[in-house]
Every structure is written in C-alpha cells, then in structure tokens.
Design a protein around this motif. Structure first.
Motif, PDB file in Angstrom:
ATOM      1  N   GLN A 173       5.977   6.185   2.033  1.00  0.00           N
ATOM      2  CA  GLN A 173       5.650   7.221   0.827  1.00  0.00           C
ATOM      3  C   GLN A 173       5.182   8.447   1.658  1.00  0.00           C
ATOM      4  O   GLN A 173       3.797   7.992   2.151  1.00  0.00           O
ATOM      5  CB  GLN A 173       4.926   6.671  -0.095  1.00  0.00           C
ATOM      6  N   PRO A 174       5.765   9.349   2.073  1.00  0.00           N
ATOM      7  CA  PRO A 174       5.313  10.509   2.815  1.00  0.00           C
ATOM      8  C   PRO A 174       3.690  11.012   2.486  1.00  0.00           C
ATOM      9  O   PRO A 174       3.127  11.180   3.106  1.00  0.00           O
ATOM     10  CB  PRO A 174       6.383  11.526   2.997  1.00  0.00           C
ATOM     11  N   TYR A 175       3.816  11.277   1.209  1.00  0.00           N
ATOM     12  CA  TYR A 175       2.589  11.950   0.525  1.00  0.00           C
ATOM     13  C   TYR A 175       1.168  10.956   1.051  1.00  0.00           C
ATOM     14  O   TYR A 175       0.341  11.592   1.509  1.00  0.00           O
ATOM     15  CB  TYR A 175       2.693  12.238  -0.875  1.00  0.00           C
ATOM     16  N   LYS A 176       1.557   9.817   0.701  1.00  0.00           N
ATOM     17  CA  LYS A 176       0.328   8.908   0.988  1.00  0.00           C
ATOM     18  C   LYS A 176       0.118   8.667   2.497  1.00  0.00           C
ATOM     19  O   LYS A 176      -1.351   8.681   2.788  1.00  0.00           O
ATOM     20  CB  LYS A 176       0.810   7.408   0.544  1.00  0.00           C
ATOM     21  N   LEU A 177       1.184   8.769   3.425  1.00  0.00           N
ATOM     22  CA  LEU A 177       0.898   8.999   4.825  1.00  0.00           C
ATOM     23  C   LEU A 177       0.004  10.175   5.071  1.00  0.00           C
ATOM     24  O   LEU A 177      -0.754  10.225   6.144  1.00  0.00           O
ATOM     25  CB  LEU A 177       2.069   8.899   5.438  1.00  0.00           C
ATOM     26  N   CYS A 178       0.196  11.161   4.543  1.00  0.00           N
ATOM     27  CA  CYS A 178      -0.296  12.516   4.796  1.00  0.00           C
ATOM     28  C   CYS A 178      -1.798  12.440   4.433  1.00  0.00           C
ATOM     29  O   CYS A 178      -2.672  13.018   4.990  1.00  0.00           O
ATOM     30  CB  CYS A 178       0.426  13.617   4.033  1.00  0.00           C
ATOM     31  N   ARG A 179      -1.878  11.854   3.291  1.00  0.00           N
ATOM     32  CA  ARG A 179      -3.520  11.667   2.876  1.00  0.00           C
ATOM     33  C   ARG A 179      -4.331  10.782   4.130  1.00  0.00           C
ATOM     34  O   ARG A 179      -5.403  10.880   4.152  1.00  0.00           O
ATOM     35  CB  ARG A 179      -3.385  10.840   1.419  1.00  0.00           C
ATOM     36  N   GLN A 180      -3.515   9.809   4.750  1.00  0.00           N
ATOM     37  CA  GLN A 180      -3.918   9.053   5.588  1.00  0.00           C
ATOM     38  C   GLN A 180      -3.907   9.633   6.876  1.00  0.00           C
ATOM     39  O   GLN A 180      -4.326   9.113   8.010  1.00  0.00           O
ATOM     40  CB  GLN A 180      -3.435   7.685   5.750  1.00  0.00           C
ATOM     41  N   TRP A 181      -3.465  10.774   7.258  1.00  0.00           N
ATOM     42  CA  TRP A 181      -3.214  11.282   8.589  1.00  0.00           C
ATOM     43  C   TRP A 181      -4.418  11.350   9.485  1.00  0.00           C
ATOM     44  O   TRP A 181      -4.490  11.140  10.619  1.00  0.00           O
ATOM     45  CB  TRP A 181      -2.579  12.691   8.361  1.00  0.00           C
ATOM     46  N   PRO A 182      -5.686  11.829   9.056  1.00  0.00           N
ATOM     47  CA  PRO A 182      -6.956  11.847   9.769  1.00  0.00           C
ATOM     48  C   PRO A 182      -7.175  10.547  10.391  1.00  0.00           C
ATOM     49  O   PRO A 182      -7.427  10.480  11.489  1.00  0.00           O
ATOM     50  CB  PRO A 182      -7.962  12.443   8.846  1.00  0.00           C
ATOM     51  N   ASP A 183      -7.144   9.628   9.579  1.00  0.00           N
ATOM     52  CA  ASP A 183      -7.235   7.873  10.085  1.00  0.00           C
ATOM     53  C   ASP A 183      -6.282   7.629  11.411  1.00  0.00           C
ATOM     54  O   ASP A 183      -6.783   7.038  12.188  1.00  0.00           O
ATOM     55  CB  ASP A 183      -7.237   7.050   8.990  1.00  0.00           C
ATOM     56  N   LEU A 184      -5.157   7.989  11.005  1.00  0.00           N
ATOM     57  CA  LEU A 184      -4.124   7.641  12.196  1.00  0.00           C
ATOM     58  C   LEU A 184      -4.384   8.474  13.177  1.00  0.00           C
ATOM     59  O   LEU A 184      -4.102   8.100  14.357  1.00  0.00           O
ATOM     60  CB  LEU A 184      -2.710   8.109  11.575  1.00  0.00           C
ATOM     61  N   LEU A 185      -4.658   9.741  13.251  1.00  0.00           N
ATOM     62  CA  LEU A 185      -5.083  10.538  14.304  1.00  0.00           C
ATOM     63  C   LEU A 185      -6.392  10.038  15.166  1.00  0.00           C
ATOM     64  O   LEU A 185      -6.438   9.885  16.049  1.00  0.00           O
ATOM     65  CB  LEU A 185      -5.422  11.911  13.958  1.00  0.00           C
ATOM     66  N   TYR A 186      -7.213   9.468  14.391  1.00  0.00           N
ATOM     67  CA  TYR A 186      -8.489   8.797  14.978  1.00  0.00           C
ATOM     68  C   TYR A 186      -8.090   7.660  15.709  1.00  0.00           C
ATOM     69  O   TYR A 186      -8.871   7.174  16.814  1.00  0.00           O
ATOM     70  CB  TYR A 186      -9.437   8.634  13.915  1.00  0.00           C
ATOM     71  N   ARG A 187      -7.230   6.795  15.198  1.00  0.00           N
ATOM     72  CA  ARG A 187      -6.823   5.596  15.675  1.00  0.00           C
ATOM     73  C   ARG A 187      -5.957   5.732  16.813  1.00  0.00           C
ATOM     74  O   ARG A 187      -5.897   4.923  17.795  1.00  0.00           O
ATOM     75  CB  ARG A 187      -6.173   4.720  14.477  1.00  0.00           C
ATOM     76  N   PHE A 188      -5.055   6.640  16.929  1.00  0.00           N
ATOM     77  CA  PHE A 188      -3.892   6.768  17.991  1.00  0.00           C
ATOM     78  C   PHE A 188      -4.072   7.926  18.888  1.00  0.00           C
ATOM     79  O   PHE A 188      -2.925   8.092  19.532  1.00  0.00           O
ATOM     80  CB  PHE A 188      -2.477   6.681  17.306  1.00  0.00           C
ATOM     81  N   THR A 189      -5.020   8.725  18.718  1.00  0.00           N
ATOM     82  CA  THR A 189      -4.864  10.077  19.570  1.00  0.00           C
ATOM     83  C   THR A 189      -6.769  10.190  20.122  1.00  0.00           C
ATOM     84  O   THR A 189      -7.254   9.644  19.490  1.00  0.00           O
ATOM     85  CB  THR A 189      -4.649  11.378  19.012  1.00  0.00           C
ATOM     86  N   GLU A 190      -6.540  10.919  21.136  1.00  0.00           N
ATOM     87  CA  GLU A 190      -7.883  11.341  21.765  1.00  0.00           C
ATOM     88  C   GLU A 190      -8.528  12.680  21.165  1.00  0.00           C
ATOM     89  O   GLU A 190      -9.223  13.242  21.899  1.00  0.00           O
ATOM     90  CB  GLU A 190      -7.830  11.464  23.210  1.00  0.00           C
ATOM     91  N   ALA A 191      -7.718  13.082  20.134  1.00  0.00           N
ATOM     92  CA  ALA A 191      -8.167  14.539  19.594  1.00  0.00           C
ATOM     93  C   ALA A 191      -9.841  14.553  19.017  1.00  0.00           C
ATOM     94  O   ALA A 191     -10.206  13.617  18.623  1.00  0.00           O
ATOM     95  CB  ALA A 191      -7.443  14.854  18.384  1.00  0.00           C
TER      96      ALA A 191
END
Length: 471
Positions: free
Chosen positions: A95-113
């Motif tokens: 569900q794209p909307y729910k993934l958008c809400r989780q986006w910061p968590d995904l960035l913390y987990r999979f990027t060095e940003a």
C-alpha cells in the motif's frame, strides 16, 4: 520491497512541492489527487478514494487504463517508490500511502543519510520497468505506447551513466534517438543542425558530452570535441537512413534501440549503492574506499564504478557465491560478500569482494529471489523441451559440470578495454586457495558450492564469512 537505489532519476524536478506525493494527503476518506510519474517528463494524474488503503494491484488497473497498456504487457511494468535517497520496487500487495508514512524508518535502515536529509526527503510514486520482466518478452511487444515507455526509461539510464556503454553503443543509441524524434530523412546538414539545436547531452551520456576535463581535453578545445561527437552521431544517423530503401517505422526504431540496450548485461537491473576498498598503493591510501553501484537482475550481479562509469566486476549467478554480514561492533559496516574464481600469481584461487553498504541485506535477498526465480523458470523451460532437446544438451551439461564443479575451474574473466568487461585486477579482494592453504586469509567454511551444478535443478548456498571477519 524488491529493489532500491541511491541515484535520483535525472528527468524529474528537484522541486519536492510539485511532486504531489501520496504521503502529503491529509484527508483520506474523500477523493484525493495522486500523481504517478513515468519516464519522459510526464505523469499520470488520478483521483482516488480510500487512498490510505489502496494497494499497488488496485492502483495498477487505473494507471494501465489511463496509459492504455494492453493486458499482454501489464507485467512489463511495476510501481516504484523513489526519492533522491532510495528506490524500492513495490509488490502487488503493498500500500503506497502506508509505505510513504514509513519512509523515514526505511531511510534510517537502508541509507547513510543524515537526520536532516531524512526529514526533508519526500518519496514519489513512479511507474516503470519491472526488474523481473524477461528481456526476451520485451522484444515481442508490438504496442508502440509500451515500447515508448521502455525506450524513455532506457534512454534516461544511458544518458545518466547508469548503464555504462562504449562509443559504438552510445553513438548508435544517440542516432536512433535522433531518428525517433526527427525521422530518418534528414541530410547531413540538417542532422548536424538538429544535434546542435538539442545539445549533445540529449543524445550521448553526460560524462561523454562534457568530456574528461583533463589537460589534453582543454588543450584540444571544447569546440573540437563537440564537433567530433556531432560528426560521429551524424555518421551513425546516416547508417539508419540509408540502410533500407524506405524510412523505418517508429516501432522498428524502438525495437532497434531496446535490442541494442539488451547487449548491455545490466539492462533492466535494480541498482544499489555501496563502497569497496581501494587497492593499497601506499600508507596514505590505507582505508580509503570507492563508491560503486551494484546492479542485480535475473542474469547476475554487476559492480560498477560510479565515477569512472565502467564495470568493475560482472558475474552470472552460476559464477558466484554470496552472503551478507551485519555489524558486530559499533562503527562496523554491513557487508555484502561476493565470491568468485580468480588467480593469484599464477595460482587458481577463490576471491572475495567486500561491498560495504547498509543495503547489503536488501541485495542479498534480491539475489536469492532472482536465483530462485531463474532456477524455477529454467526448470520449467527444460521440462517442456522434450527428450530430443535433453539429449542434445547433455554434452554441454557434462562440460559445465567439469568446469564449474568442486574439482574444476571456470575460464578466467576477460580483462579488456570495454567499459562492459570486468576489471578484476583493479579490485582489492581477499584471496584463498581451494585446499585451504592461506594466501591472505583462511578459506571460509562452506557446506556447499555454487560451482557444483546438480541435476536436474541447480542448487545454491551462501558462503560463510565469520572466519574472515576475525582474520
């Protein structure tokens, strides 16, 4: 989540406020406007109800209807959630909307940003090529609209350097682009004028159009280099216009463009970002790393130099073992391990390449899925060939078993000047021999080998790496 990448597509605006991200919807019970981007600087504008619970499968029906994509080609595309920091191919149930809400968590987990970059990052929804769509099926597509979408995506990847290619490739592809945009009936003067009008960066990769910027490039002059590129493109364009009596149709030109892209082994890959160790050339260079892009598709794994735009290592799945390891202590890195056959001072050895990346877990899972999918596909195809085909393939199977088995060696990877060929000699790898004799590190424990092919279906296992980390 099936794929990701750190490279932001060049054809989309950097103005986040204009993207119409699905994550910005405040009220989900009423109809909401959604923009789904496609390559070619365009987007599909949809008005949807119940945005918070709509799935990719449901969204796909609306997009395909708007783009008039036939049912026969619906598997050619997938939805991707993208930003400058991360790209993820979505599954039908997501569900794209729910993934958008989780986006910061995904960035913390999979990027060095950094935290600031994560806070400011905003994903957008993109409809583009499905990584798992076979190239063989792509050339069977006759719908011009579908071919145009695939062309625009391939063209973007060529121009941005995501698909490294040699002069004969980018010149031919640039000429086909000119023919698609202006027709194949221009004379020399007209074709040169069009190339100048639209600028070289519309036809050749950006790093080619700009040049190396070195001393000799400056000495020769920018105008001279541009004239050479314009002439090369015009020559390739003339081959298209004079190769047949009548001007080729758009569909034929699109097929030619995609066919030429298919010669690049990493066409259709999902891309991940990471770093590898630079070869040690002195005390001052110890600990330095090189940024790489890792492409993974149904055919294999390709490690590319982000700066130099060429392949460092390309391996089919039958040529490698892999594993990933998590950080054991604070400050350690996530690592994707790639093992392959090599040579050390004339001695056949196994080589291990370490790819440092917070996306190592994603890459490992992606490789495993591709291997399973490819194995199932090949197994099904083999079952349909019949006994006659099985007999004709038996000698080749015996040869592969001898060459790739525990007691044999594969042919060495070729080292050539082409950007597509591997540059194993430029990699900083860990080497060990088959009998356990230490060269640099001890041979890791292995329960099975990628190199042993078992009938009727090949099996795969990951290399164990704990002993290497302790060395």
């Amino acid at each position: 989540m099936e794929g990701d990448n750190c490279t932001f597509p060049s054809d989309l605006s950097d103005d986040h406020s204009q993207r119409g991200s699905v994550a910005s919807s405040a009220t989900l019970s009423r109809a909401q406007d959604v923009l789904v981007y496609v390559f070619g600087e365009s987007a599909v504008h949809l008005t949807l109800e119940g945005l918070g619970s709509i799935s990719v499968q449901e969204l796909g029906r609306s997009v395909r209807e708007t783009l008039q994509i036939p049912d026969s080609a619906q598997d050619a595309f997938a939805f991707w959630l993208c930003s400058p920091l991360l790209e993820l191919q979505l599954k039908a149930r997501h569900q794209p909307y729910k993934l958008c809400r989780q986006w910061p968590d995904l960035l913390y987990r999979f990027t060095e940003a950094s935290e600031d970059d994560i806070i400011q990052d905003e994903p957008y929804l993109q409809y583009r090529r499905n990584v798992f769509y076979p190239k063989s099926k792509e050339l069977q597509i006759e719908d011009e609209g579908v071919l145009r979408l695939l062309f625009e995506e391939a063209r973007s990847n060529i121009l941005t350097g995501r698909y490294p290619c040699d002069p004969e490739h980018w010149a031919g592809l640039g000429a086909l682009t000119l023919a698609l945009e202006e027709g194949a009936g221009l004379d020399n003067q007209q074709s040169t004028a069009k190339i100048r009008e639209k600028k070289l960066s519309s036809f050749v990769p950006a790093h080619v159009a700009v040049g190396s910027g070195g001393f000799f490039s400056t000495l020769r002059g920018k105008s001279s280099r541009q004239a050479e590129l314009e002439q090369k493109l015009s020559e390739e364009y003339r081959k298209i216009s004079t190769s047949r009596g009548t001007a080729p149709e758009q569909r034929e030109l699109l097929h030619q463009y995609l066919s030429m892209c298919h010669t690049l082994p990493y066409y259709g890959c999902a891309f991940f970002c990471g770093e590898i160790d630079k070869p040690v050339q002195g005390i001052l260079q110890r600990g330095k790393r090189k940024a790489v892009s890792v492409g993974i598709c149904l055919d294999g794994v390709y490690v590319m130099d982000v700066k130099e735009k060429h392949v460092l290592l390309g391996l089919r799945f039958s040529e490698l073992s892999w594993d990933h390891s998590y950080p054991e202590e604070e400050g350690d890195s996530h690592i994707l391990w790639l093992e392959f056959d090599g040579e050390e001072d004339g001695t056949p050895v196994n080589k291990l390449l370490k790819i440092y990346s917070k996306q190592a877990e994603l890459m490992s899972g992606f490789i495993e899925f591709c291997v399973e999918l490819k194995t199932a596909t090949e197994g099904g195809a083999a079952a349909e060939t019949g006994s006659e085909a099985g007999v004709s393939q038996e000698p080749a199977g015996q040869e592969s078993s001898t060459r790739n088995g525990r007691g044999g060696r594969r042919g060495m990877l070729q080292r050539q000047g082409s950007v597509v060929c591997s540059r194993v000699h430029s990699l900083n790898t860990i080497s060990y021999v088959d009998n356990g004799k230490e060269i640099k590190r001890l041979k890791p424990k292995r329960a099975a080998s990628f190199f042993a092919r078992q009938a009727p279906v090949a099996t795969y296992s990951a290399v164990q790496t704990e002993s290497l980390e302790q060395g």
